[in-house]
Design a protein around this motif. Structure first.
Motif, PDB file in Angstrom:
ATOM      1  N   ALA A  88      -2.954 -19.443  -3.932  1.00  0.00           N
ATOM      2  CA  ALA A  88      -3.199 -18.278  -4.338  1.00  0.00           C
ATOM      3  C   ALA A  88      -3.673 -18.100  -5.879  1.00  0.00           C
ATOM      4  N   TRP A  89      -4.786 -17.028  -6.622  1.00  0.00           N
ATOM      5  CA  TRP A  89      -4.543 -17.719  -8.091  1.00  0.00           C
ATOM      6  C   TRP A  89      -3.356 -17.061  -9.541  1.00  0.00           C
ATOM      7  N   VAL A  90      -2.828 -16.988  -9.602  1.00  0.00           N
ATOM      8  CA  VAL A  90      -1.599 -16.746 -10.280  1.00  0.00           C
ATOM      9  C   VAL A  90      -2.197 -16.064 -11.553  1.00  0.00           C
ATOM     10  N   ARG A  91      -2.116 -14.581 -11.568  1.00  0.00           N
ATOM     11  CA  ARG A  91      -2.838 -14.414 -13.223  1.00  0.00           C
ATOM     12  C   ARG A  91      -1.539 -13.892 -13.867  1.00  0.00           C
ATOM     13  N   VAL A  92      -1.224 -14.421 -15.304  1.00  0.00           N
ATOM     14  CA  VAL A  92      -0.085 -14.772 -16.598  1.00  0.00           C
ATOM     15  C   VAL A  92      -0.903 -13.316 -17.510  1.00  0.00           C
ATOM     16  N   SER A  93      -0.001 -12.394 -17.571  1.00  0.00           N
ATOM     17  CA  SER A  93      -0.722 -11.096 -18.648  1.00  0.00           C
ATOM     18  C   SER A  93       0.418 -10.282 -18.452  1.00  0.00           C
ATOM     19  N   GLY A  94      -0.038  -8.892 -17.665  1.00  0.00           N
ATOM     20  CA  GLY A  94       0.383  -7.962 -18.989  1.00  0.00           C
ATOM     21  C   GLY A  94       0.896  -7.272 -20.239  1.00  0.00           C
ATOM     22  N   PHE A 266     -15.650  -7.929 -11.510  1.00  0.00           N
ATOM     23  CA  PHE A 266     -14.911  -6.655 -11.959  1.00  0.00           C
ATOM     24  C   PHE A 266     -13.685  -6.669 -11.617  1.00  0.00           C
ATOM     25  N   SER A 267     -12.420  -5.805 -12.786  1.00  0.00           N
ATOM     26  CA  SER A 267     -11.232  -6.514 -12.518  1.00  0.00           C
ATOM     27  C   SER A 267     -10.925  -4.822 -12.658  1.00  0.00           C
ATOM     28  N   TYR A 268      -9.817  -4.306 -12.142  1.00  0.00           N
ATOM     29  CA  TYR A 268      -8.901  -2.879 -12.117  1.00  0.00           C
ATOM     30  C   TYR A 268      -7.723  -2.791 -11.582  1.00  0.00           C
ATOM     31  N   HIS A 269      -7.322  -2.219 -12.781  1.00  0.00           N
ATOM     32  CA  HIS A 269      -5.628  -1.974 -11.821  1.00  0.00           C
ATOM     33  C   HIS A 269      -5.791  -1.213 -10.785  1.00  0.00           C
ATOM     34  N   TYR A 270      -4.155  -0.755  -9.818  1.00  0.00           N
ATOM     35  CA  TYR A 270      -4.000   0.247  -8.913  1.00  0.00           C
ATOM     36  C   TYR A 270      -2.631   0.157  -8.499  1.00  0.00           C
ATOM     37  N   VAL A 321      -8.274  -6.872  -8.216  1.00  0.00           N
ATOM     38  CA  VAL A 321      -7.600  -5.755  -8.991  1.00  0.00           C
ATOM     39  C   VAL A 321      -6.122  -6.859  -9.090  1.00  0.00           C
ATOM     40  N   THR A 322      -6.263  -6.889 -10.284  1.00  0.00           N
ATOM     41  CA  THR A 322      -5.763  -7.885 -10.941  1.00  0.00           C
ATOM     42  C   THR A 322      -4.062  -7.316 -11.304  1.00  0.00           C
ATOM     43  N   GLU A 323      -3.976  -6.442 -10.524  1.00  0.00           N
ATOM     44  CA  GLU A 323      -2.777  -5.849 -10.656  1.00  0.00           C
ATOM     45  C   GLU A 323      -2.305  -4.793  -9.744  1.00  0.00           C
ATOM     46  N   SER A 324      -1.507  -4.764  -8.885  1.00  0.00           N
ATOM     47  CA  SER A 324      -1.275  -3.923  -7.712  1.00  0.00           C
ATOM     48  C   SER A 324       0.530  -3.509  -7.117  1.00  0.00           C
ATOM     49  N   GLY A 325       0.125  -2.442  -6.757  1.00  0.00           N
ATOM     50  CA  GLY A 325       1.799  -2.263  -6.204  1.00  0.00           C
ATOM     51  C   GLY A 325       2.522  -0.987  -5.693  1.00  0.00           C
ATOM     52  N   ASP A 326       3.226  -0.699  -4.754  1.00  0.00           N
ATOM     53  CA  ASP A 326       3.381   0.783  -4.352  1.00  0.00           C
ATOM     54  C   ASP A 326       3.169   1.864  -5.567  1.00  0.00           C
ATOM     55  N   ALA A 327       3.832   1.600  -7.252  1.00  0.00           N
ATOM     56  CA  ALA A 327       3.938   2.289  -7.930  1.00  0.00           C
ATOM     57  C   ALA A 327       3.710   1.245  -9.132  1.00  0.00           C
ATOM     58  N   GLY A 328       3.219   2.304 -10.318  1.00  0.00           N
ATOM     59  CA  GLY A 328       3.904   1.537 -11.655  1.00  0.00           C
ATOM     60  C   GLY A 328       4.580   1.781 -12.143  1.00  0.00           C
ATOM     61  N   CYS A 329       5.106   1.861 -12.967  1.00  0.00           N
ATOM     62  CA  CYS A 329       6.642   1.937 -13.965  1.00  0.00           C
ATOM     63  C   CYS A 329       7.703   0.291 -13.229  1.00  0.00           C
ATOM     64  N   GLY A 330       7.225  -0.356 -12.250  1.00  0.00           N
ATOM     65  CA  GLY A 330       7.712  -1.278 -11.990  1.00  0.00           C
ATOM     66  C   GLY A 330       8.489  -1.136 -10.704  1.00  0.00           C
ATOM     67  N   GLY A 331       7.564  -0.257 -10.002  1.00  0.00           N
ATOM     68  CA  GLY A 331       7.940   0.090  -7.910  1.00  0.00           C
ATOM     69  C   GLY A 331       9.177   1.057  -7.837  1.00  0.00           C
ATOM     70  N   ASN A 332       8.459   2.223  -6.898  1.00  0.00           N
ATOM     71  CA  ASN A 332       9.441   2.477  -6.730  1.00  0.00           C
ATOM     72  C   ASN A 332      11.118   1.938  -6.221  1.00  0.00           C
ATOM     73  N   THR A 333      12.306   3.007  -5.738  1.00  0.00           N
ATOM     74  CA  THR A 333      13.529   3.028  -5.143  1.00  0.00           C
ATOM     75  C   THR A 333      13.399   2.342  -3.873  1.00  0.00           C
ATOM     76  N   TRP A 334      11.894   2.130  -3.011  1.00  0.00           N
ATOM     77  CA  TRP A 334      11.772   2.120  -1.923  1.00  0.00           C
ATOM     78  C   TRP A 334      10.942   1.157  -2.217  1.00  0.00           C
ATOM     79  N   GLY A 335      10.490  -0.127  -3.014  1.00  0.00           N
ATOM     80  CA  GLY A 335       9.253  -1.189  -3.054  1.00  0.00           C
ATOM     81  C   GLY A 335      10.228  -2.089  -2.469  1.00  0.00           C
ATOM     82  N   PHE A 360      -4.110  -8.862  -6.450  1.00  0.00           N
ATOM     83  CA  PHE A 360      -2.515 -10.009  -7.365  1.00  0.00           C
ATOM     84  C   PHE A 360      -1.669  -8.604  -7.447  1.00  0.00           C
ATOM     85  N   HIS A 361      -1.002  -9.007  -6.252  1.00  0.00           N
ATOM     86  CA  HIS A 361       0.240  -8.043  -6.225  1.00  0.00           C
ATOM     87  C   HIS A 361       1.193  -8.538  -7.617  1.00  0.00           C
ATOM     88  N   ASN A 362       1.682  -7.074  -7.966  1.00  0.00           N
ATOM     89  CA  ASN A 362       2.481  -7.467  -9.398  1.00  0.00           C
ATOM     90  C   ASN A 362       4.122  -7.297  -8.762  1.00  0.00           C
TER      91      ASN A 362
END
Length: 497
Positions: A88-94, A266-270, A321-335, A360-362
């Motif tokens: 895997a790739w490991v991204r250190v950012s944020g 090309f990178s973006y966050h989703y 996609v250098t950040e990805s997940g179910d929801a911004g702000c740390g994920g939903n309660t069901w994430g 890249f899953h966040n």
């Protein structure tokens, strides 16, 4: 309406070959240094028995975040489970990375932070992170600090601090293999950039960084522009005057300007929306929508919209996609529950039909959307889901000829074991059973929640997936099937022919 799917491997057509490190992840800079990150939900909130309190003042991070000590990147369980996932790739950012001072000579060992920065990265913390990347056979992607402590908005970006990070990593034997200039620069002030920093300033410095990278570390890929939400990202939940206007976003075109130094990737966050924590800014999906067609369509719709920009700035290149997940702000309660598994697997399936690249899953091991639980590193349902993806789904992607529809999201790849045949994934996002007709004997890996959709553990062919003694993975074998296979409501089933 119940769906029927007839698998026909002879009718498949090849689309592309995708990156072997498609399934990758973030280890946030705040995890490496210690710092603030999204508050953990209560057990009742995760189970859905207690509503998350409405937070109207979402600009007050004290309502949303808490302090975490640095994670232990030498933890044997963390290293083992990361290795088990595969390369895997490991991204250190944020956002935290934008404001980090690299204190590799111990000047600020007393705990003070230099003016214009928010936090300090010690040499030992960085070397420990590099040890982790090496231990899992990873490749390292970073973004560099860009804040008032580095320079003023009207001053061209200097790279002494960046060089320290790159040089130290290379000398240690774990080079930085790819780099983004700044994390989410289109959020400007929210990302901690120098006061008064404009899109034109970013375009100037982005080109300078690319030229500096090419001259000094040509082996490192130049990735960017690392934007978040500069196109409609939340599907039907996008709202006028919501997240975009509230955070004063600027576009990719403004950020890159004349674009004199070309990027390699090309990178973006989703994110599939905004979590309950940030619901006041708009774009939050209720739990009841987590299997709906509009909700599951967001990732692919987002990727398709970005293709035009990729083709403009990096023609023929990959999209990351250098950040990805179910929801911004740390994920939903069901994430952290099984309820997010259909979305995660659907994102992988759809993305591969759109383009080649890396997701890249966040994050790997922090917050409620991490593959592993913070602190204990216990694997969550999504961990086992992507583990099975990596073990079963090969790099060749096929068009299935099956229309994506409620109850039947069907994806097909070559077999990961290299044998002749096909690995299918069928996702049933409906409330009825989906019937799949098999052309021959198959191995079936049926994923479901443990008695409910919002389950903290997941079952494979009816057996709960839990770590064994000495953190041994549970048995991840399929069952033989002929004739037809039933995919349960909310179920995700891999079928290997």
């Amino acid at each position: 309406m119940a769906q029927f799917v007839k698998l026909n491997p002879d009718a498949l057509t090849s689309l592309r070959t995708v990156n072997e490190r498609l399934v990758s992840y973030n280890v946030e800079m705040t995890e490496v240094t210690g710092g603030t990150f999204w508050k953990a939900y209560s057990d009742a909130q995760i189970d859905g028995t207690e509503a998350f309190p409405e937070i109207k003042d979402w600009t007050n991070m004290g309502n949303l975040q808490q302090w975490y000590d640095p994670i232990d990147t030498k933890n044997p369980r963390l290293i083992k489970l990361a290795k088990d996932l595969g390369c895997a790739w490991v991204r250190v950012s944020g956002t935290w990375a934008n404001k980090t001072y690299y204190d590799f000579d111990g000047k600020y060992a007393d705990g003070t932070v230099p003016e214009g920065f928010q936090n300090v990265l010690t040499k030992q913390q960085w070397l420990s992170l590099l040890d982790f990347v090496k231990a899992i056979d990873g490749k390292l992607l970073v973004s560099i600090a860009n804040c008032p402590g580095i320079h003023a908005a009207d001053e061209p970006m200097p790279f002494e601090q960046a060089d320290l990070l790159f040089r130290t990593s290379k000398e240690y034997g774990v080079p930085i293999s790819a780099a983004e200039f700044t994390n989410e620069p289109n959020l400007m002030a929210m990302s901690g950039l120098p006061q008064g920093y404009t899109a034109a300033d970013h375009a100037r410095d982005h080109d300078l960084f690319g030229a500096w990278l090419r001259e000094n570390y040509p082996e490192s890929l130049f990735v960017g522009p690392c934007t978040c939400g500069d196109i409609a990202m939340f599907g039907e939940m996008s709202v006028g005057g919501g997240i975009g206007s509230a955070l004063q976003m600027v576009t990719t075109e403004e950020l890159l300007g004349d674009y004199n130094c070309k990027m390699d990737v090309f990178s973006y966050h989703y994110y599939n929306g905004v979590s309950e924590r940030g619901a006041a800014m708009g774009g939050h999906w209720p739990y009841e929508a987590c299997l709906s067609e509009p909700y599951l369509a967001v990732a692919a719709d987002c990727a398709r919209q970005y293709v035009a920009r990729r083709d403009k700035y990096v023609p023929g290149g990959q999209m990351w996609v250098t950040e990805s997940g179910d929801a911004g702000c740390g994920g939903n309660t069901w994430g952290s529950t099984y309820a997010d598994v259909p979305r995660t697997l659907n994102e992988l399936g759809e993305f591969c039909t759109v383009t080649d690249g890396v997701i890249f899953h966040n994050t790997l091991a922090s917050s409620d959307y991490g593959y592993l639980k913070h602190g204990t590193f216990e694997p969550r349902p999504n961990y086992f889901a992507v583990l099975l993806w990596n073990r079963l789904m090969g790099q060749t992607v096929f068009a299935t000829g099956e229309e994506i529809r409620e109850g039947a999201h069907v994806y097909a790849h070559s077999r990961k074991d290299g044998k002749d045949g096909v690995a299918y994934l069928v996702i049933n996002n409906s409330q009825e059973v989906t019937t799949v007709e098999l052309p021959s004997e198959a191995e079936v890996y049926a994923l479901t929640g443990n008695g409910k959709l919002r389950s903290r553990t997941m079952c494979l062919n009816g057996k709960e997936l839990l770590l064994g003694e000495n953190d041994a993975l549970p048995e991840l074998t399929g069952v033989k099937a002929t004739g037809t296979v039933e995919v349960a409501p909310g179920g995700c089933t891999f079928i290997v022919l």
